[in-house]
Design a protein around this motif. Sequence first.
Motif, PDB file in Angstrom:
ATOM      1  N   ALA A  70       0.821  -1.323   0.248  1.00 11.95           N
ATOM      2  CA  ALA A  70      -0.274  -0.004  -0.026  1.00 11.95           C
ATOM      3  C   ALA A  70       0.315   1.395   0.072  1.00 11.95           C
ATOM      4  N   ASN A  71       2.113   1.085   0.765  1.00 14.45           N
ATOM      5  CA  ASN A  71       2.989   2.374   1.113  1.00 14.45           C
ATOM      6  C   ASN A  71       3.547   3.005  -0.589  1.00 14.45           C
ATOM      7  N   ASN A  72       4.040   1.323  -0.979  1.00 14.71           N
ATOM      8  CA  ASN A  72       4.426   1.393  -2.633  1.00 14.71           C
ATOM      9  C   ASN A  72       3.928   2.272  -3.615  1.00 14.71           C
ATOM     10  N   VAL A  73       2.640   2.128  -2.644  1.00 18.72           N
ATOM     11  CA  VAL A  73       1.128   2.800  -4.461  1.00 18.72           C
ATOM     12  C   VAL A  73       1.163   3.786  -4.312  1.00 18.72           C
ATOM     13  N   LYS A  74       1.298   4.552  -2.667  1.00 18.36           N
ATOM     14  CA  LYS A  74       1.096   5.531  -2.520  1.00 18.36           C
ATOM     15  C   LYS A  74       1.851   6.061  -2.876  1.00 18.36           C
ATOM     16  N   GLU A  75       3.364   6.244  -2.123  1.00 22.98           N
ATOM     17  CA  GLU A  75       4.504   7.175  -3.479  1.00 22.98           C
ATOM     18  C   GLU A  75       4.274   6.910  -4.727  1.00 22.98           C
ATOM     19  N   CYS A  76       3.706   6.006  -5.132  1.00 17.68           N
ATOM     20  CA  CYS A  76       4.109   5.818  -6.632  1.00 17.68           C
ATOM     21  C   CYS A  76       2.653   7.096  -7.580  1.00 17.68           C
ATOM     22  N   ILE A  77       1.890   7.136  -6.309  1.00 21.05           N
ATOM     23  CA  ILE A  77       0.350   8.023  -6.441  1.00 21.05           C
ATOM     24  C   ILE A  77       0.617   9.674  -6.324  1.00 21.05           C
ATOM     25  N   ILE A  78       2.177   9.647  -5.574  1.00 24.57           N
ATOM     26  CA  ILE A  78       2.690  11.183  -5.415  1.00 24.57           C
ATOM     27  C   ILE A  78       3.508  11.744  -6.352  1.00 24.57           C
ATOM     28  N   ASP A  79       4.283  10.743  -6.411  1.00 22.52           N
ATOM     29  CA  ASP A  79       6.157  10.659  -7.483  1.00 22.52           C
ATOM     30  C   ASP A  79       5.073  11.582  -9.124  1.00 22.52           C
ATOM     31  N   LYS A  80       3.860  10.110  -9.540  1.00 22.64           N
ATOM     32  CA  LYS A  80       3.739  10.674 -10.344  1.00 22.64           C
ATOM     33  C   LYS A  80       2.648  11.293 -11.059  1.00 22.64           C
ATOM     34  N   LEU A  81       1.741  11.224 -10.278  1.00 26.58           N
ATOM     35  CA  LEU A  81       0.618  12.053 -10.304  1.00 26.58           C
ATOM     36  C   LEU A  81       0.166  13.378  -9.533  1.00 26.58           C
ATOM     37  N   TRP A  82       1.361  13.612  -9.350  1.00 31.24           N
ATOM     38  CA  TRP A  82       1.703  15.178  -8.736  1.00 31.24           C
ATOM     39  C   TRP A  82       2.052  16.031  -9.192  1.00 31.24           C
ATOM     40  N   PHE A  83       1.307  17.662 -10.137  1.00 31.76           N
ATOM     41  CA  PHE A  83       1.964  18.059 -10.885  1.00 31.76           C
ATOM     42  C   PHE A  83       1.733  19.983 -10.055  1.00 31.76           C
ATOM     43  N   ASP A  84       3.414  20.028  -9.335  1.00 31.90           N
ATOM     44  CA  ASP A  84       3.535  21.558  -9.156  1.00 31.90           C
ATOM     45  C   ASP A  84       3.092  22.235  -9.624  1.00 31.90           C
ATOM     46  N   ASP A  85       3.100  22.922 -11.281  1.00 37.90           N
ATOM     47  CA  ASP A  85       2.894  23.827 -11.654  1.00 37.90           C
ATOM     48  C   ASP A  85       1.359  23.879 -11.209  1.00 37.90           C
ATOM     49  N   GLN A  86       0.455  22.800 -11.227  1.00 36.81           N
ATOM     50  CA  GLN A  86      -1.530  23.249 -11.219  1.00 36.81           C
ATOM     51  C   GLN A  86      -1.010  23.104  -9.686  1.00 36.81           C
ATOM     52  N   GLN A  87      -0.010  23.057  -9.063  1.00 40.48           N
ATOM     53  CA  GLN A  87      -0.625  22.526  -7.196  1.00 40.48           C
ATOM     54  C   GLN A  87      -1.511  21.622  -7.364  1.00 40.48           C
ATOM     55  N   ILE A  88      -2.087  20.022  -8.032  1.00 41.87           N
ATOM     56  CA  ILE A  88      -2.661  19.536  -7.817  1.00 41.87           C
ATOM     57  C   ILE A  88      -2.737  17.970  -8.738  1.00 41.87           C
ATOM     58  N   TYR A  89      -3.745  17.220  -7.950  1.00 42.37           N
ATOM     59  CA  TYR A  89      -2.746  15.881  -9.272  1.00 42.37           C
ATOM     60  C   TYR A  89      -4.084  16.073 -10.081  1.00 42.37           C
ATOM     61  N   PHE A  90      -2.819  15.128 -11.565  1.00 45.08           N
ATOM     62  CA  PHE A  90      -4.177  14.598 -12.546  1.00 45.08           C
ATOM     63  C   PHE A  90      -3.262  13.528 -12.839  1.00 45.08           C
ATOM     64  N   SER A  91      -4.827  12.800 -13.726  1.00 42.09           N
ATOM     65  CA  SER A  91      -4.657  11.255 -14.167  1.00 42.09           C
ATOM     66  C   SER A  91      -3.578  11.506 -15.543  1.00 42.09           C
ATOM     67  N   LEU A  92      -2.526  10.594 -15.600  1.00 38.26           N
ATOM     68  CA  LEU A  92      -2.471  10.552 -16.617  1.00 38.26           C
ATOM     69  C   LEU A  92      -2.668   9.728 -18.017  1.00 38.26           C
ATOM     70  N   TYR A  93      -2.313   9.885 -19.182  1.00 37.86           N
ATOM     71  CA  TYR A  93      -3.224   8.633 -20.937  1.00 37.86           C
ATOM     72  C   TYR A  93      -1.564   8.349 -21.166  1.00 37.86           C
ATOM     73  N   HIS A  94      -1.244   7.490 -21.293  1.00 38.89           N
ATOM     74  CA  HIS A  94      -0.369   6.756 -22.310  1.00 38.89           C
ATOM     75  C   HIS A  94      -0.383   7.005 -24.101  1.00 38.89           C
ATOM     76  N   ASN A  95       0.307   7.002 -24.481  1.00 43.85           N
ATOM     77  CA  ASN A  95       0.278   7.746 -25.890  1.00 43.85           C
ATOM     78  C   ASN A  95       1.993   7.159 -26.463  1.00 43.85           C
ATOM     79  N   GLY A  96       1.731   5.426 -26.763  1.00 42.64           N
ATOM     80  CA  GLY A  96       2.598   5.178 -26.658  1.00 42.64           C
ATOM     81  C   GLY A  96       3.465   4.826 -25.653  1.00 42.64           C
ATOM     82  N   THR A  97       4.779   5.480 -25.686  1.00 42.99           N
ATOM     83  CA  THR A  97       5.676   5.229 -24.084  1.00 42.99           C
ATOM     84  C   THR A  97       5.293   6.635 -23.991  1.00 42.99           C
ATOM     85  N   ALA A  98       4.938   7.494 -23.910  1.00 44.85           N
ATOM     86  CA  ALA A  98       4.397   9.177 -24.113  1.00 44.85           C
ATOM     87  C   ALA A  98       4.062   8.802 -22.537  1.00 44.85           C
ATOM     88  N   GLU A  99       3.947   9.550 -21.228  1.00 43.56           N
ATOM     89  CA  GLU A  99       2.679   9.890 -20.274  1.00 43.56           C
ATOM     90  C   GLU A  99       2.509  11.157 -19.875  1.00 43.56           C
TER      91      GLU A  99
END
Length: 419
Positions: free
Chosen positions: A253-282
Amino acid sequence: MENLKEKAFSLLKRNIKKGHSKNFKRDYFYLSPDSVHFHQWFWDSCFHIIVMSKLDSGTAKKEFETLISVQQEDGFIPHIIFWKWRLRDRFQKWWQKEVNSLKTNLFTAEIQPPVIGLSLLEIYKNTNDLEFVKRNIEKVEKYYLYLKEKRDPDKDGLISIITPMESGMDLCSHYDIPFGNTKHDPLETKKHITKILTKYKNWNWDLEKIFESSLFDIEDVSFNTIYCLGLHALAELYGEFNENKQKELRKWANNVKECIIDKLWFDDQQIYFSLYHNGTAEIPMEVKTISSLFPLTLSIPNFQLNYLIGHLQNEREFWSPYPISSVSMDESSFGPLTDTRLIWRGTSWINTNWFIANGLEKHGYTLLAKKIARKTIELILKFGFCEYYDPFDGHPGRAMRNFGWSTLAIDFIDLLNRN
């Protein structure tokens, strides 16, 4: 207020479906979402179980065991189960596409947010029935293992959904982004969903082909947050009888939480966003929706928590007269489209209010949680238990009435009574 609990109990009892399924060759017992939606929906059932664990634990246990009884060998549990096909169901075009005919027409090939761990925990909290937990916890864990092994194609710790319906928030406007729907026309997004369902059906819902196609591969904030909460719930339950498993699930559970924090937080808008994959791009789906606020329910860094609460309380964003708007009111995609069946475009929903209020209370923001609770109960007293509500005047528009998961509001009675 106690009368509200009685009304909730009466509603849920009216929605009971039980009998013997010739197709499954077994008995079933579940609560349908409402009088129109006849079948068993995964996360609806999980919410019904949470409420019924407080009102009638026997009913909660029966529904839980009916839901878990269709689990497949690999751990998969579907998002709609057709215990009894009706003639009218054969004309539901989406449902016909959502089943994998090579395997069965008895349930859909999709998943829904994994609330089931929280459901099992609530049964235990309200019954202390450890034997029931022991009988079912490995099956629930097997479902989370299915998500980890089959639904994380890039092996980054986050689960991918392959249709908007898997999020439970079918037409929420951040899903316009991966479809290139820059005008945020919900009918356009609905057309794209139909197209991908047709392709998936032609591919017999082969996950390898689906992920290779990148048609809709989303690491969704709310889905992954609920996934994390479910793992924490299993860790808490294992703590009652198996310390090693508790440590294992807590680490997961803690590993998942850290992944959420690391990947889905965006400092420029100070909020979380989902990601979509386009090939290897996120690519971030930069629309502020209720999904963006879900990490409020986790132990996230204080600066992120403060920013999310700022977004929540902003009257130009999520703090509508009847909060919480499912799309930020300053987004061009905000509807709220209450008088349509184009759902999750800005309407307020009881189940998301329930998650956010619980998170706020956990972090010590009890007064703010109580504000949400009071406004939510006001909606119920004015309009009854409805599927959704207009965020401005509260009117339910074309929402389903006597809607099961909105009985989660009875939890707010206890919240308001706490000091």
